[in-house]
Design a protein around this motif. Sequence first.
Motif, PDB file in Angstrom:
ATOM      1  N   ALA A 156       8.870 -18.692 -24.102  1.00 40.93           N
ATOM      2  CA  ALA A 156       9.475 -20.065 -24.856  1.00 40.93           C
ATOM      3  C   ALA A 156      10.102 -20.872 -23.504  1.00 40.93           C
ATOM      4  N   VAL A 157       9.527 -22.000 -23.521  1.00 38.72           N
ATOM      5  CA  VAL A 157       9.933 -22.875 -22.495  1.00 38.72           C
ATOM      6  C   VAL A 157      11.449 -23.357 -22.517  1.00 38.72           C
ATOM      7  N   GLY A 158      11.815 -23.653 -23.711  1.00 34.82           N
ATOM      8  CA  GLY A 158      13.062 -24.045 -24.039  1.00 34.82           C
ATOM      9  C   GLY A 158      14.149 -22.866 -23.935  1.00 34.82           C
ATOM     10  N   GLU A 159      13.642 -21.912 -24.256  1.00 36.05           N
ATOM     11  CA  GLU A 159      14.550 -20.355 -24.304  1.00 36.05           C
ATOM     12  C   GLU A 159      14.918 -20.095 -22.853  1.00 36.05           C
ATOM     13  N   SER A 160      14.019 -20.256 -22.111  1.00 39.55           N
ATOM     14  CA  SER A 160      13.964 -20.058 -20.672  1.00 39.55           C
ATOM     15  C   SER A 160      15.110 -20.761 -19.920  1.00 39.55           C
ATOM     16  N   VAL A 161      15.199 -21.993 -20.443  1.00 36.78           N
ATOM     17  CA  VAL A 161      16.191 -23.000 -19.745  1.00 36.78           C
ATOM     18  C   VAL A 161      17.652 -22.335 -20.282  1.00 36.78           C
ATOM     19  N   GLN A 162      17.645 -22.040 -21.394  1.00 37.39           N
ATOM     20  CA  GLN A 162      19.104 -21.415 -21.851  1.00 37.39           C
ATOM     21  C   GLN A 162      19.460 -20.223 -21.158  1.00 37.39           C
ATOM     22  N   GLU A 163      18.508 -19.360 -21.275  1.00 40.18           N
ATOM     23  CA  GLU A 163      18.746 -17.884 -20.759  1.00 40.18           C
ATOM     24  C   GLU A 163      17.918 -17.590 -19.622  1.00 40.18           C
ATOM     25  N   PRO A 164      17.843 -18.138 -18.280  1.00 40.08           N
ATOM     26  CA  PRO A 164      16.900 -17.754 -17.211  1.00 40.08           C
ATOM     27  C   PRO A 164      17.043 -16.621 -16.876  1.00 40.08           C
ATOM     28  N   LEU A 165      18.207 -15.770 -16.854  1.00 39.70           N
ATOM     29  CA  LEU A 165      18.029 -14.399 -16.290  1.00 39.70           C
ATOM     30  C   LEU A 165      17.106 -13.655 -17.281  1.00 39.70           C
ATOM     31  N   LEU A 166      17.413 -13.694 -18.557  1.00 32.37           N
ATOM     32  CA  LEU A 166      16.737 -13.012 -19.453  1.00 32.37           C
ATOM     33  C   LEU A 166      15.113 -13.113 -19.014  1.00 32.37           C
ATOM     34  N   TYR A 167      14.735 -14.156 -18.631  1.00 34.96           N
ATOM     35  CA  TYR A 167      13.160 -14.694 -18.337  1.00 34.96           C
ATOM     36  C   TYR A 167      12.845 -13.948 -16.820  1.00 34.96           C
ATOM     37  N   TYR A 168      13.844 -14.100 -16.029  1.00 38.46           N
ATOM     38  CA  TYR A 168      13.387 -13.514 -14.564  1.00 38.46           C
ATOM     39  C   TYR A 168      13.415 -12.109 -14.607  1.00 38.46           C
ATOM     40  N   ARG A 169      14.402 -11.524 -15.517  1.00 40.95           N
ATOM     41  CA  ARG A 169      14.428  -9.953 -15.438  1.00 40.95           C
ATOM     42  C   ARG A 169      13.197  -9.597 -16.274  1.00 40.95           C
ATOM     43  N   ASN A 170      12.920 -10.133 -17.403  1.00 44.21           N
ATOM     44  CA  ASN A 170      11.922  -9.371 -18.300  1.00 44.21           C
ATOM     45  C   ASN A 170      10.552  -9.646 -17.669  1.00 44.21           C
ATOM     46  N   ASN A 171      10.208 -11.015 -17.357  1.00 44.49           N
ATOM     47  CA  ASN A 171       8.826 -11.054 -16.866  1.00 44.49           C
ATOM     48  C   ASN A 171       8.569 -10.717 -15.448  1.00 44.49           C
ATOM     49  N   ILE A 172       9.682 -10.536 -14.473  1.00 45.04           N
ATOM     50  CA  ILE A 172       9.351 -10.028 -13.164  1.00 45.04           C
ATOM     51  C   ILE A 172       9.551  -8.656 -12.920  1.00 45.04           C
ATOM     52  N   VAL A 173      10.600  -8.117 -13.814  1.00 44.99           N
ATOM     53  CA  VAL A 173      10.804  -6.559 -13.435  1.00 44.99           C
ATOM     54  C   VAL A 173       9.507  -5.742 -14.191  1.00 44.99           C
ATOM     55  N   SER A 174       9.315  -6.245 -15.272  1.00 45.08           N
ATOM     56  CA  SER A 174       8.040  -5.522 -15.910  1.00 45.08           C
ATOM     57  C   SER A 174       6.886  -5.696 -15.021  1.00 45.08           C
ATOM     58  N   LEU A 175       6.641  -6.564 -14.504  1.00 49.07           N
ATOM     59  CA  LEU A 175       5.326  -6.792 -13.352  1.00 49.07           C
ATOM     60  C   LEU A 175       5.687  -5.778 -12.462  1.00 49.07           C
TER      61      LEU A 175
END
Length: 371
Positions: free
Chosen positions: A117-136
């Motif tokens: 979710a684009v909007g959520e990623s602006v609010q919670e950037p670390l959640l996005y960086y951690r989830n999307n990058i560490v999973s990979l």
Amino acid sequence: MCDLRCEIFANRKSQITNHKSQITNHKSQITMKILVTGGTGYIGSHTVVELQQAGYEIVIIDNLSNSNIEVLDGITKITGKKPYFYQADCLDKAALQNIFSEHGDIRGIIHFAASKAVGESVQEPLLYYRNNIVSLLNLLDLMPQYGIEALVFSSSCTVYGQPEILPVTESSPIQPALSPYGNTKQICEEIIRDTVCATDKLKTIILRYFNPIGAHKSVLIGELPNGVPQNLIPYLTQTAAGIRKELSVFGNDYDTPDGSCIRDYISVVDLAKAHVVAVERMLAGKQKSEIEYFNIGTGRGLSVLELINAFEKATNVKVPYKIVGRREGDIEKVWADPSLANTELGWTAQETIEDTLRSTWKWQLSLRNCN
Ligand code: UD1
């Protein structure tokens, strides 16, 4: 005596031949096992269906953060096969290791599991960086350890930002991301590229999706947005169903023929089929290089207002809407040049926009009936 011996010999020979041909048949029937992360999600579930129908055996890992366990029933009803399922998070490396050990014959991975979710990623950037990058990172770490060489990665047309030249080809410039979500897709593409360059044990196909919409024609699986939908189609169908009062069209002052934004809306079933072709290409060793990128779109741009109009025509249902201000971070117009996927993968989007919109409406109606 000689005749008898000859007969026994001939029988043995034919038994051996039968046995040999059974082995050959068995070999050609050996199903290849594919791991699908995020396999109960919207695109993931449609892809699992297409893969199973193409004869693959599927292991799903999903943490169910944005999907529902009942999706498995839908997949099983459509295909007659139940995929292996593990409720696990790709951030949990130990859990991944256990699954990889249990299924030592996984041949390839399709990695969908990510926050989107684009909007959520602006609010919670670390959640996005951690989830999307560490999973990979976890998957890339483990793949060589378990002898898995093939990875299909879910990327997005968001990596092109607002392209100067349309339609976009795979060699169009990558633009600075407009959201942490978009940035994670760019970073993940770079991580994969560097890792593939560093080893001869890994190959990948990166699929850059345009805007997936629609549902499976069985109406057994489709998009299940959490809470108030952020994307256009679920909001539109919920409005048409009377769940929301009216759809807000974000801006009619863009530099487009009717002033609303233009996107390339692609049927999720067509998109799912692109994954089957990509997996087959990798497993058959047909890639032209160890890393390949493909735009997965229809090649046709539709504005928000055109889409509303097409929906109303296809379903005979009115969509109350109002024009409001622009949404921050929105790209004005983007659509794909899918000719590389057409020629190289032999894949083309097949469904008409009318059929896709009808499938999405039927899906919405089926959800309403469940409530
Ligand atoms: C965005 C991301 C895309 C991501 C996708 C999935 C960007 C540029 N795009 O796509 O990478 O894969 O989300 O979440 O980051 N609209 C309305 N009213 C609404 C909702 C949307 O008018 O209530 C308009 C938007 O302004 C846009 C179009 O509909 O022009 C499509 O929006 P949406 O469905 O949210 O997808 P994208 O923003 O294109």
